[in-house]
Design a protein around this motif. Structure first.
Motif, PDB file in Angstrom:
ATOM      1  N   GLU A  33      -5.828  10.560  -4.071  1.00 36.12           N
ATOM      2  CA  GLU A  33      -5.755   9.145  -3.531  1.00 36.12           C
ATOM      3  C   GLU A  33      -6.638   8.087  -2.244  1.00 36.12           C
ATOM      4  OE1 GLU A  33      -1.542   7.881  -3.564  1.00 36.12           O
ATOM      5  OE2 GLU A  33      -1.953   7.647  -5.532  1.00 36.12           O
ATOM      6  N   SER A  35      -6.940   5.661   1.070  1.00 31.81           N
ATOM      7  CA  SER A  35      -6.391   4.284   1.846  1.00 31.81           C
ATOM      8  C   SER A  35      -8.072   4.018   2.199  1.00 31.81           C
ATOM      9  CB  SER A  35      -5.667   4.464   2.889  1.00 31.81           C
ATOM     10  OG  SER A  35      -4.012   4.408   1.953  1.00 31.81           O
ATOM     11  N   THR A  39      -4.924  -1.154   1.354  1.00 29.43           N
ATOM     12  CA  THR A  39      -5.417  -1.282  -0.125  1.00 29.43           C
ATOM     13  C   THR A  39      -5.569   0.698  -0.320  1.00 29.43           C
ATOM     14  OG1 THR A  39      -6.014  -3.372  -0.562  1.00 29.43           O
ATOM     15  CG2 THR A  39      -6.395  -1.097  -2.366  1.00 29.43           C
ATOM     16  N   ARG A  40      -4.883   1.322  -1.235  1.00 30.10           N
ATOM     17  CA  ARG A  40      -4.647   2.585  -1.600  1.00 30.10           C
ATOM     18  C   ARG A  40      -5.524   2.699  -2.968  1.00 30.10           C
ATOM     19  NH1 ARG A  40       1.047   4.746  -2.023  1.00 30.10           N
ATOM     20  NH2 ARG A  40       0.698   4.027   0.073  1.00 30.10           N
ATOM     21  N   PHE A  41      -6.046   3.085  -3.353  1.00 30.81           N
ATOM     22  CA  PHE A  41      -7.384   3.302  -4.558  1.00 30.81           C
ATOM     23  C   PHE A  41      -7.271   4.840  -4.971  1.00 30.81           C
ATOM     24  CE2 PHE A  41      -9.589   0.457  -2.552  1.00 30.81           C
ATOM     25  CZ  PHE A  41     -10.073  -0.603  -3.424  1.00 30.81           C
ATOM     26  N   HIS A  77      -6.010   3.322 -10.100  1.00 33.59           N
ATOM     27  CA  HIS A  77      -5.455   2.747  -9.572  1.00 33.59           C
ATOM     28  C   HIS A  77      -5.909   2.039  -8.866  1.00 33.59           C
ATOM     29  CE1 HIS A  77      -3.506   5.752  -7.922  1.00 33.59           C
ATOM     30  NE2 HIS A  77      -3.211   5.366  -7.289  1.00 33.59           N
ATOM     31  N   THR A  78      -5.516   0.116  -8.494  1.00 34.34           N
ATOM     32  CA  THR A  78      -5.489   0.182  -6.827  1.00 34.34           C
ATOM     33  C   THR A  78      -4.320  -0.028  -6.346  1.00 34.34           C
ATOM     34  OG1 THR A  78      -6.552  -1.262  -5.842  1.00 34.34           O
ATOM     35  CG2 THR A  78      -6.703  -2.047  -8.284  1.00 34.34           C
ATOM     36  N   TYR A  80      -1.149  -2.104  -3.102  1.00 37.10           N
ATOM     37  CA  TYR A  80      -1.079  -2.752  -2.072  1.00 37.10           C
ATOM     38  C   TYR A  80       0.302  -1.672  -0.980  1.00 37.10           C
ATOM     39  CZ  TYR A  80      -0.493  -5.412   1.977  1.00 37.10           C
ATOM     40  OH  TYR A  80      -0.465  -6.121   3.195  1.00 37.10           O
ATOM     41  N   GLY A  93       0.554  -2.611  -7.490  1.00 36.94           N
ATOM     42  CA  GLY A  93      -0.792  -2.680  -7.864  1.00 36.94           C
ATOM     43  C   GLY A  93      -0.831  -2.919  -9.423  1.00 36.94           C
TER      44      GLY A  93
END
Length: 191
Positions: A33, A35, A39-41, A77-78, A80, A93
């Motif tokens: 992951e 950030s 937002t974290r992806f 995934h994304t 918040y 998310g």
């Protein structure tokens, strides 16, 4: 951030499956992951599936069928994140997944007595699940992170599938995820 842990997943359908018990099956969950702003992806490999069981006893003939399915997914995934305490963050998310293929196993056992003759028969079959037969999956992804120290933390999260896993099967995935994660940037900074 590197994440790794355990999935417990099952599947559900809008149709009634009165003859089957549907149970969770264990699988893996690995990913990374990053950030970007608020937002974290993430991208990951995880395993989802289901265990099914059916038993019946009619006129002295007992039948038992056990099945399990495991499918490997590439997921994106994304989310918040929102910090609610110094060490506790909740997030929500979406997650998308593409099936990479998998396997279904079905084991059946039939025993009893028919016209005075006792019998006991069993069979086991394995079926490959082709990635080309699987649809793009999407759903809601929510959870909570707890920071243990500057190197590691734990996560509990839930994926609720909103799309069918394939065009032929009107079935959706549910997944509970237990993860241990580490912060490699802390390891690099301190060494």
């Amino acid at each position: 951030t590197i994440v790794g842990g355990l999935n417990q997943s099952n599947q559900y359908t809008e149709e009634e499956l009165n003859d089957f018990d549907i149970n969770y099956i264990d699988g893996y969950n690995l990913g990374i992951e990053k950030s970007f702003g608020n937002t974290r992806f993430g991208v990951g490999l995880n395993q989802r599936g289901v265990k099914l069981k059916s038993e019946s006893n009619i006129m002295g003939i007992s039948t038992s069928v056990n099945g399990e399915e495991r499918v490997n997914y590439l997921t994106l995934h994304t989310v918040y994140p929102y910090m609610i305490q110094e060490k506790v963050t909740v997030f929500g998310g979406v997650q998308f997944g593409k099936g990479l293929g998998g396997e279904s196993k079905v084991k059946s056992l039939m025993s009893g007595s028919l016209i005075g003759v006792d019998f006991d028969e069993s069979s086991e079959e394995t079926f490959e699940i082709d990635a080309d037969d699987m649809s793009l999956e999407y759903g809601l992804f929510i959870g909570v992170d707890y920071i243990i120290n500057e190197f590691i933390g734990v996560r509990a999260s839930y994926f609720k599938g909103l799309s069918d896993i394939s065009e032929d099967a009107k079935i959706k995935n549910n997944t509970i995820i237990w993860i241990l994660w580490i912060f490699p940037h802390y390891l690099i900074k301190h060494h």
